[in-house]
Design a protein around this motif. Structure first.
Motif, short mmCIF file in Angstrom:
data_model
loop_
_atom_site.label_atom_id
_atom_site.label_comp_id
_atom_site.label_asym_id
_atom_site.label_seq_id
_atom_site.Cartn_x
_atom_site.Cartn_y
_atom_site.Cartn_z
N ARG A 112 0.83 -1.20 0.00
CA ARG A 112 0.00 0.00 0.00
C ARG A 112 0.87 1.26 0.00
N THR A 113 0.38 2.31 -0.65
CA THR A 113 1.05 3.61 -0.54
C THR A 113 0.42 4.37 0.62
N VAL A 114 1.24 5.13 1.34
CA VAL A 114 0.77 5.73 2.59
C VAL A 114 1.20 7.18 2.71
N ALA A 115 0.28 8.03 3.09
CA ALA A 115 0.63 9.41 3.48
C ALA A 115 0.37 9.56 4.97
N VAL A 116 1.25 10.27 5.64
CA VAL A 116 1.09 10.53 7.06
C VAL A 116 0.91 12.03 7.26
N GLY A 156 -4.04 10.11 -4.66
CA GLY A 156 -3.96 8.68 -4.91
C GLY A 156 -3.34 7.82 -3.82
N PHE A 157 -2.95 8.40 -2.70
CA PHE A 157 -2.43 7.55 -1.62
C PHE A 157 -3.55 6.64 -1.13
N GLU A 158 -3.20 5.38 -0.86
CA GLU A 158 -4.24 4.41 -0.50
C GLU A 158 -4.61 4.46 0.98
N VAL A 159 -3.63 4.83 1.81
CA VAL A 159 -3.91 4.96 3.23
C VAL A 159 -3.41 6.32 3.68
N ILE A 160 -4.19 7.00 4.49
CA ILE A 160 -3.73 8.26 5.08
C ILE A 160 -3.82 8.12 6.58
N VAL A 161 -2.68 8.29 7.23
CA VAL A 161 -2.63 8.16 8.68
C VAL A 161 -2.54 9.55 9.29
#
Ligand SMILES: Nc1nc2c(ncn2[C@@H]2O[C@H](COP(=O)(O)OP(=O)(O)O)[C@@H](O)[C@H]2O)c(=O)[nH]1
Ligand SMILES: [Mg+2]
Lengths: 305, 139
Positions: A67-71, A130-135
């Motif tokens: 998964r691609t992730v942005a924090v 388009g990030f799949e998960v954002i934390v």
């Protein structure tokens, strides 16, 4: 995903969105059809429990499953200077060069600064990109922080042994916003006690017995429990139930922002409408407060701009 | 529309092992009203520039006490330029001999501050430089 100049453009766009500039607004409008795809995970809890370390560990697992992730890491602004020290990246250095990870630190900028609004918009922009998960990491200390975490679809409340006076002293409402409760620092001998305090506190709730499997004992330090947690969070985020939840969340968040923007526009206008007549009428005993207010409201709505 | 704060990345590149100085600088810039991203110890120039890019900072401040200031500042400056981040101010401090300081400043690094420098001087220098690079109103 976002390499080179694209990343720079994204970073600049996030600044525009964070500062609520007209370019930021235009960008969000352009991205709107693509916003609402990402899994938004909120991670909150008292300072020092290991939120950033846990985020780092979860990002590692989410990357492992592709998964691609942005924090988005929010830290409080100083009420006196208006500045902020944003230190969450210290724990996330291992992802610094991974093009599938994007970390952005935000200062809360105080209650009046549109904390929840612009944090939600920053997440929107990353989602639309388009990030799949954002934390989203926030400190669970004040009402503003609790409000911002409501922008997340799934909320993890993190606790750890040795923080303050234990469960009793937590910010009220903190335990209630959780979808999952995470006791971090499982490598610490005090973790078992924290876990049992937490279970006790949660058992008092109506759905007390159903929540045991949403309490997790992990260690961001030695990795225990982390991959199980990450996989669970990801698997629960696929499917129609999750997608409905996401649609609801998006509508709810847009509604909140719309009302806030409308209220802003309205109070700007209200300030500019002369109220002398109504004041005199009140002073003379010729109207009640409610009828004077109605008259002012009508004038405000009829005023231009 | 919120007024845009000055955003600074404070980093400690290289292998030397404590970051008290960098933390003091970070806290003092916070107290001067800036939003300061602190990235911690042992950062490579690549990590620093990537963080600066993601955070869209106005300023990168490096704290270097290892003696490796020449290659570190040069590498960070090169990477900033490669990424089109020419408008980002690179400054910092540490134990840097005056001749090295002059050399780096001539190559395009901003003013470098010695160990005895006042943190308030750094803050006013940053404010003045950012105002030059960013015409919009500052806080
Ligand atoms: N023993 C132990 N310490 C941890 C663990 N996770 C984080 N820490 C430590 O807890 C402190 C605070 O961590 P941080 O992630 O910055 O917490 P935050 O303030 O909640 O974001 C640091 O010293 C970490 O090294 C863990 O799983 N076990
Ligand atoms: Mg943190």
């Amino acid at each position: 995903m976002a390499g080179g100049h694209d990343r720079r453009a994204l970073a600049r766009a996030l600044t525009a969105v964070e500062n609520e500039t007209p370019e930021g607004e235009a960008l969000l409008q352009r991205l709107a059809p693509r916003i609402g795809q990402a899994l938004r995970l909120g991670v909150t809890g008292p300072p020092g429990v290991g939120k950033s370390s846990l985020v780092n560990a979860l990002v590692r697992e989410l990357r492992r499953i592709g998964r691609t992730v942005a924090v988005v890491a929010v830290d409080p602004s100083s009420p006196t200077s208006g500045g902020a020290l944003l230190g969450d990246r210290v724990r996330m250095g291992e992802h610094a060069l991974d093009p599938g990870v994007f970390v952005r630190s935000l200062a809360s900028r105080g209650q009046g600064g549109g904390l929840s609004g612009s944090t939600g918009s920053v997440m929107d922009a990353l989602d639309g990109h388009g990030f799949e998960v954002i934390v989203l990491e926030t400190v669970g200390v004040g009402q503003a922080e609790l409000d911002v975490v409501k922008e997340a679809e799934v909320v993890l409340v993190v606790l750890a042994p040795g923080t303050g006076d234990g469960i009793q002293a937590l910010k009220s409402g903190l335990l209630e916003i959780a979808d999952h409760w995470v006791v971090n620092k499982a490598d610490d001998p005090g973790a078992e006690a924290t876990l049992s305090d937490l279970s006790q506190a949660l058992l008092l709730r109506a759905d007390g017995h159903e929540i045991q499997d949403r309490i997790h004992l992990v260690s961001a330090r030695d990795g225990r429990g982390i991959s199980a947690l990450a996989e669970r969070l990801w698997s629960e985020s696929i499917g129609s139930e999750a997608s409905d939840r996401r649609t609801d969340l998006r509508r709810r968040s847009l509604r909140t922002r719309l009302l806030r923007a409308a209220m802003g526009q309205f109070s700007d206008r209200l300030e500019r409408v002369p109220a002398d007549l109504e004041v005199e009428s009140l002073a003379a005993g010729a109207s009640t407060l409610a009828s004077a207010a109605r008259s002012l409201l009508t004038k405000t709505l009829e005023s231009n701009s | 529309m919120t007024m845009r704060k000055i955003k600074v990345l404070v980093a400690k590149p290289g292998l030397d092992g404590h970051d008290r100085g960098a933390k003091v600088v970070a806290a003092s810039l916070r107290d001067a009203g800036m939003e300061v991203v602190y990235t911690g110890l042992h950062q490579t120039p690549e990590m620093i520039v990537e963080a600066a890019l993601e955070e869209d900072v106005d300023v990168v401040g490096l704290s270097v006490h290892s003696g490796a200031h020449l290659p570190l500042f040069r590498r960070v400056l090169t990477l900033l330029r490669e990424k089109g981040m020419d408008d980002v101010l690179l400054t910092g401090g540490g134990i840097i001999p005056p001749s090295d300081r002059a050399a780096l400043e001539a190559e395009g690094v901003g003013r470098l501050f010695g160990p005895g420098a006042k943190t308030s001087d750094l803050a006013s220098y940053i404010r003045a430089e950012v105002a030059k690079r960013r015409p919009a109103p500052q806080s």
